[in-house]
Enzyme design. Structure first.
Site, PDB file in Angstrom:
ATOM      1  N   GLN A 205       7.664 -17.156 -31.035  1.00 19.49           N
ATOM      2  CA  GLN A 205       6.231 -16.898 -30.905  1.00 19.49           C
ATOM      3  C   GLN A 205       5.814 -15.719 -31.770  1.00 19.49           C
ATOM      4  OE1 GLN A 205       6.575 -17.457 -26.224  1.00 19.49           O
ATOM      5  NE2 GLN A 205       4.511 -16.826 -26.750  1.00 19.49           N
ATOM      6  N   GLU A 240       8.767 -14.792 -27.120  1.00 22.29           N
ATOM      7  CA  GLU A 240       8.036 -13.706 -27.762  1.00 22.29           C
ATOM      8  C   GLU A 240       9.019 -12.686 -28.325  1.00 22.29           C
ATOM      9  OE1 GLU A 240       4.679 -12.516 -25.302  1.00 22.29           O
ATOM     10  OE2 GLU A 240       4.423 -10.753 -26.569  1.00 22.29           O
ATOM     11  N   ARG A 318       0.196  -4.406 -17.865  1.00 24.29           N
ATOM     12  CA  ARG A 318      -0.716  -5.490 -17.508  1.00 24.29           C
ATOM     13  C   ARG A 318      -0.716  -5.729 -15.990  1.00 24.29           C
ATOM     14  NH1 ARG A 318      -3.963  -9.581 -19.828  1.00 24.29           N
ATOM     15  NH2 ARG A 318      -3.687  -8.640 -21.859  1.00 24.29           N
ATOM     16  N   ARG A 350       3.841 -16.222 -19.294  1.00 27.14           N
ATOM     17  CA  ARG A 350       2.445 -16.599 -19.003  1.00 27.14           C
ATOM     18  C   ARG A 350       1.797 -15.734 -17.917  1.00 27.14           C
ATOM     19  NH1 ARG A 350       1.164 -23.022 -18.967  1.00 27.14           N
ATOM     20  NH2 ARG A 350      -0.941 -22.935 -19.807  1.00 27.14           N
ATOM     21  N   PHE A 352       2.048 -12.395 -18.107  1.00 26.06           N
ATOM     22  CA  PHE A 352       2.569 -11.129 -18.619  1.00 26.06           C
ATOM     23  C   PHE A 352       2.422  -9.986 -17.608  1.00 26.06           C
ATOM     24  CE2 PHE A 352       2.899  -7.756 -21.914  1.00 26.06           C
ATOM     25  CZ  PHE A 352       3.824  -8.311 -22.769  1.00 26.06           C
ATOM     26  N   GLU A 727      -3.294 -18.260 -20.489  1.00 27.81           N
ATOM     27  CA  GLU A 727      -2.601 -17.732 -19.313  1.00 27.81           C
ATOM     28  C   GLU A 727      -3.406 -17.753 -18.009  1.00 27.81           C
ATOM     29  OE1 GLU A 727      -1.982 -14.200 -21.832  1.00 27.81           O
ATOM     30  OE2 GLU A 727      -0.057 -14.045 -20.798  1.00 27.81           O
TER      31      GLU A 727
HETATM   32  N1  MTE Z   1       0.811 -24.092 -23.281  1.00 34.48           N
HETATM   33  C1  MTE Z   1       1.842 -24.861 -23.674  1.00 34.48           C
HETATM   34  N2  MTE Z   1       1.707 -26.192 -23.685  1.00 34.48           N
HETATM   35  N3  MTE Z   1       3.037 -24.308 -24.039  1.00 34.48           N
HETATM   36  C2  MTE Z   1       3.230 -22.953 -24.020  1.00 34.48           C
HETATM   37  O1  MTE Z   1       4.302 -22.464 -24.368  1.00 34.48           O
HETATM   38  N4  MTE Z   1       2.253 -20.739 -23.542  1.00 34.48           N
HETATM   39  C3  MTE Z   1       1.246 -20.010 -22.779  1.00 34.48           C
HETATM   40  C4  MTE Z   1      -0.149 -20.576 -23.038  1.00 34.48           C
HETATM   41  N5  MTE Z   1      -0.130 -22.005 -22.895  1.00 34.48           N
HETATM   42  C5  MTE Z   1       2.143 -22.111 -23.594  1.00 34.48           C
HETATM   43  C6  MTE Z   1       0.927 -22.751 -23.253  1.00 34.48           C
HETATM   44  C7  MTE Z   1       1.213 -18.575 -23.065  1.00 34.48           C
HETATM   45  S1  MTE Z   1       2.321 -17.573 -22.297  1.00 34.48           S
HETATM   46  C8  MTE Z   1       0.280 -18.017 -23.901  1.00 34.48           C
HETATM   47  S2  MTE Z   1       0.195 -16.355 -24.152  1.00 34.48           S
HETATM   48  C9  MTE Z   1      -0.676 -18.846 -24.626  1.00 34.48           C
HETATM   49  O2  MTE Z   1      -0.514 -20.242 -24.366  1.00 34.48           O
HETATM   50  C10 MTE Z   1      -0.491 -18.576 -26.110  1.00 34.48           C
HETATM   51  O3  MTE Z   1      -1.296 -19.345 -26.912  1.00 34.48           O
HETATM   52  P1  MTE Z   1      -2.819 -18.977 -27.259  1.00 34.48           P
HETATM   53  O4  MTE Z   1      -2.877 -17.511 -27.502  1.00 34.48           O
HETATM   54  O5  MTE Z   1      -3.055 -19.787 -28.459  1.00 34.48           O
HETATM   55  O6  MTE Z   1      -3.593 -19.389 -26.066  1.00 34.48           O
HETATM   56 MO1  MOS Z   2       2.190 -15.286 -23.323  1.00 34.25          MO
HETATM   57  S1  MOS Z   2       3.259 -14.485 -21.763  1.00 34.25           S
HETATM   58  O1  MOS Z   2       1.416 -13.722 -23.629  1.00 34.25           O
HETATM   59  O2  MOS Z   2       3.357 -15.434 -24.520  1.00 34.25           O
END
Ligand code: MTE
Ligand code: MOS
Length: 784
Positions: A205, A240, A318, A350, A352, A727
């Protein structure tokens, strides 16, 4: 037009499928490890894992491994030309001399096949001197074993708040961790070219940080290392920071052998090596006025950071910034500290830390509502932020009225009050089955607390034929970021979606990127993509203005055509304009940049305005619990969530549904167990597979699942008026847990506290309802 405004007939807001949906479901989408099989001369890496939770490495003999057919090389600390560390805190030796958790890799074997590497790994002889280990948070607290900075968030004076309180309650609460269980396990693939350039494909990531770590391990400048992430089969925060070391091992192997190296953790390795959501321990004291309003909250959060820091400090920040959730608490004193234990290094997941922080307060409200003589839903609503109020860290709660509005809409959509009566009637008629109904809110801050991360870049090329290629700094992990970025570019350039192609994320295309995390991928990269497109459009508008005989400000782009304002029939097709512009020597590509304005954060004082805005949501859940076994079903869930003006409604609905189900897993099913005994396997993760670690699947979906996005919710100051979605919906699942509490309580007398462990597995639910039932029996006995 300002950042949030949309042109007519925009591609953003169209309900289109994920750009790779067809590839995902037909198996044609490739992931990092799939790319390896295409390479010649590929080597495979396998770790030598320590069988102790804590030990010193006193000796190592790699010769027996080299005698195993197919083994090419054993990588040890002596091979590292640069820095022997895989983290950003200097506390994660890549090849450790001190084993810090059960299964910790102490060396890596490269083989012609994975099998050869694995057999080689078992042949390496390592001498260990076992050391005492700390496995649980409570052991860590008792041993004063902490790591990193301890932080305190405070406002007002809790002593004053408690003195004003009509009721003061105290308690303790343990929150379980969570395994990411992305479908794609961690993978890296590295090769080195004739100019010593290192090319790493990684399921990361955070490609830039993977690049930096690989470079410092290899002793190279960043410019010699390129990291690409094609897509991930889920990251959820687990990719990450955790991928860096694996990428560095593959890169080191490739550098030393001159052959491409593939490293892919199988599921058991991924579960036992990589960090998880932090388990938390909380001790709290809460004061309430006679009206049920908070007067003060004092809380000490201790997270289980595992063996090294990685993201534990920002996760704690957070958590502290979300203990208020949607509630105004006048006096707050919240301490955060990170336990060091001999376990995997717990990391981003997710939310955090936000979910853990919020859960503490939601648990308090769920517990004390009966003692305050209020329904939990009423107690929650009474404490909501009012417009004009600020969080304990000093940030005004922008759009606080949205929470009230959304809550009211959700209660009426879900027939909350009627169903409360229905649940009460059901419970009166059924001694051995009880239902529970609960509603909980979510307020989640969007932006990285760490201000510098709130920047992004993009590279947009328009080719002579009018086709468009975009590159941006964000990674795709299934969340639909790439789909949204294609929609943003198509909107900004006024071309059809089919004219825009997106290329994989690479550090040599867009440098110095932030992790795709904190749900801000679309806000940040969308801002950058739009900036690049706007630059190109401005240049094209000049050319079009000349051709059309109008002022550049009066040139419009839409549906693949360029025309004077109000005269679509007079225009030309985009490709023609581009062709003409090229011949006039116009720059047809641009680098875009975005940084979120208005943020500031003092990490030490824990004060400032770290978030661009808040994301709001609420959910109503109804459950039915069996009094003999504690087994339960979610009968119905109604979710209402604020994503601003959605960039991509199908994607966002998927994110809300998926987030909720993942939260439901965390709170009700998924239970990590480590061997806490003093036996020979102390510290070993016992839940090492899908057979022992229970994940939510279709069968755990609510029987009725109504998901809606809040309407008329434009967010000014964000790209095309949208809000982050990744998240926050995870925390909507808190209503399931609260509904379970209500159902357990229904087995007992009124106005009694119901404590429920987290995760609320059927076993935990059984003990909660059994306690309620016993209290009732005692009450009846006393009445006799
Ligand atoms: N959705 C899917 N399908 N797969 C993922 O790994 N990660 C989540 C969320 N949704 C995730 C997901 C997390 S932890 C975050 S921080 C955000 O997606 C990151 O993507 P964005 O910043 O584009 O929303
Ligand atoms: Mo999402 S826990 O900020 O990758």
């Amino acid at each position: 037009m300002s950042l949030h405004e949309r042109p007519a007939a925009a591609s953003v807001g169209e309900a289109i499928p994920h750009e790779s949906a067809a590839l995902h479901v037909t198996g044609h989408a490739l992931y990092t490890d799939d790319l390896g099989v295409r390479l010649q001369n590929l080597l495979h890496a396998w770790p030598v894992q320590a069988p102790h939770a804590h030990a010193r490495v006193t000796g190592m003999d790699t010769a027996p491994a080299l005698a195993v057919p197919g083994v090419i090389r054993v990588l040890t600390a002596a091979d590292v030309p640069g820095v022997n560390d895989a983290g950003v805190k200097g506390d994660e030796p890549l090849f450790p001399s001190e084993v810090m958790y059960h299964g910790h890799p102490v060396a890596w074997v490269l083989g012609e096949s994975e099998e050869a590497a694995r057999l080689g790994a078992t042949a390496v002889l390592v001498d260990y001197e076992p050391l005492p280990s700390i496995i649980t948070v409570r052991e860590a607290i008792a041993a004063d074993s902490f790591q990193g900075a301890q932080s305190t968030l405070s406002r007002g004076d809790v002593a004053v708040g408690f003195a004003e309180a009509a009721h003061v309650f105290e308690g303790e609460f343990d929150i379980g961790g969570q395994e990411h269980f992305y479908l794609e396990t961690n993978a890296a693939l590295a090769h080195v070219d004739e100019a010593r350039q290192v090319f790493i494909q990684s399921s990361t990531q955070h490609p830039t940080e993977t690049q930096e770590i690989a470079a410092h391990v290899l002793g190279l400048p960043s410019s010699f290392v390129t990291v690409q992430c094609l897509r991930m089969g889920g990251g959820f925060g687990g990719k990450e920071m955790q991928p860096h070391g694996y990428a560095a091992i593959a890169a080191l192997g490739a550098t030393l052998t001159g052959r491409p190296v593939r490293l892919r953790l199988n599921r058991t390795l991924d579960l036992s090596l990589t960090g998880k959501r932090h388990p938390f321990h909380a001790v709290w004291k809460a004061g309430f006025g006679a009206d049920g309003r908070f007067t003060a909250l004092e809380v000490t959060l201790t997270s289980d950071g595992g063996w090294s820091l990685d993201l534990s400090e920002p996760v704690m920040a957070r958590a502290l910034c979300h203990v208020d959730n949607a509630y105004f608490i006048p006096h707050v004193l919240a301490h955060g500290r990170i336990a060091r234990t001999n376990k995997t290094s717990q990391t981003a997941f997710r939310g955090f830390g936000g979910p853990q922080g919020m859960l503490v307060t939601e648990d308090i409200l769920g517990r004390v509502a009966p003692l305050l003589g209020l329904g939990a839903h009423e107690l929650r609503a009474r404490n909501f932020y009012q417009p004009g109020e600020a969080t304990p860290y000093g940030q005004p709660v922008r759009h606080a009225e949205r929470m009230h509005d959304l809550w009211g809409q959700l209660l009426s959509r879900s027939d909350f009050r009627e169903r409360q009566a229905g649940v009460a009637a059901f419970n009166a008629a059924h001694p051995h089955r009880k239902r529970g109904l609960a509603v909980t809110p979510v307020k989640f801050g969007i932006a990285f607390n760490f201000t510098a991360y709130n920047q992004a870049g993009a590279l947009v090329h328009v080719y002579k034929d009018g086709s468009v290629l975009i590159n941006h700094g964000g990674t795709e992990m299934g969340q639909g970021l790439h789909t949204k970025m294609i929609q943003v570019a198509a909107t900004a350039l006024g071309v059809p979606l089919t004219s825009v192609r997106l290329a994989p994320t690479r550090t040599d295309k867009v440098p110095n990127t932030s992790a795709t995390a904190a749900s801000s991928g679309a806000d940040l990269n969308g801002g950058a993509v739009k900036d690049a497109c706007d630059q190109i459009r401005a240049k094209l508008a000049e050319v079009a203005a000349g051709a059309l005989g109008v002022h550049p400000d009066d040139v419009r782009f839409g549906a693949g055509r360029v025309f004077p304002l109000g005269h679509p029939e007079r225009g030309m097709v985009f490709g023609t304009l581009v062709h003409d512009a090229y011949h006039l020597r116009t720059q047809l590509w641009a680098a875009g940049f975005y940084r979120t304005p208005g943020l500031h954060w003092n990490r030490v004082a824990m004060q400032g305005e770290p978030f661009k805005y808040f994301s709001y949501g609420a959910s109503v859940s109804e459950v039915e619990v069996d009094g003999f076994t504690g087994a339960y079903r979610v009968r119905r869930a109604d979710l209402l969530h604020d994503v601003g003006d959605s960039l991509s409604p199908l994607i966002d609905l998927g994110q809300v549904e998926g987030g909720f189900v993942q939260g439901l897993g965390w709170l009700t099913l998924e239970e990590l167990r480590w061997d806490e005994s003093d036996g020979p396997h102390r510290g070993r993760l016992q839940t090492q597979s899908a057979s022992t670690y229970k994940l939510p699947s279709f069968s755990e979906l609510p029987d009725v699942f109504n998901v809606a996005l809040l309407e008329r919710a434009t967010e000014s100051g964000v790209v095309y008026g949208s809000k982050a979605v990744g998240e926050p919906p995870l925390m909507l699942a808190i209503s399931v847990r609260e509904a379970l509490r209500e159902a357990c309580a229904a087995f007992g007398p009124a106005n009694r506290v119901t404590q429920l462990a987290s995760p609320a597995t059927p076993e935990a639910v059984y003990w909660a309802l059994d306690a309620a039932r016993s209290a009732k029996t005692e009450e009846v006995a006393a009445d006799d």
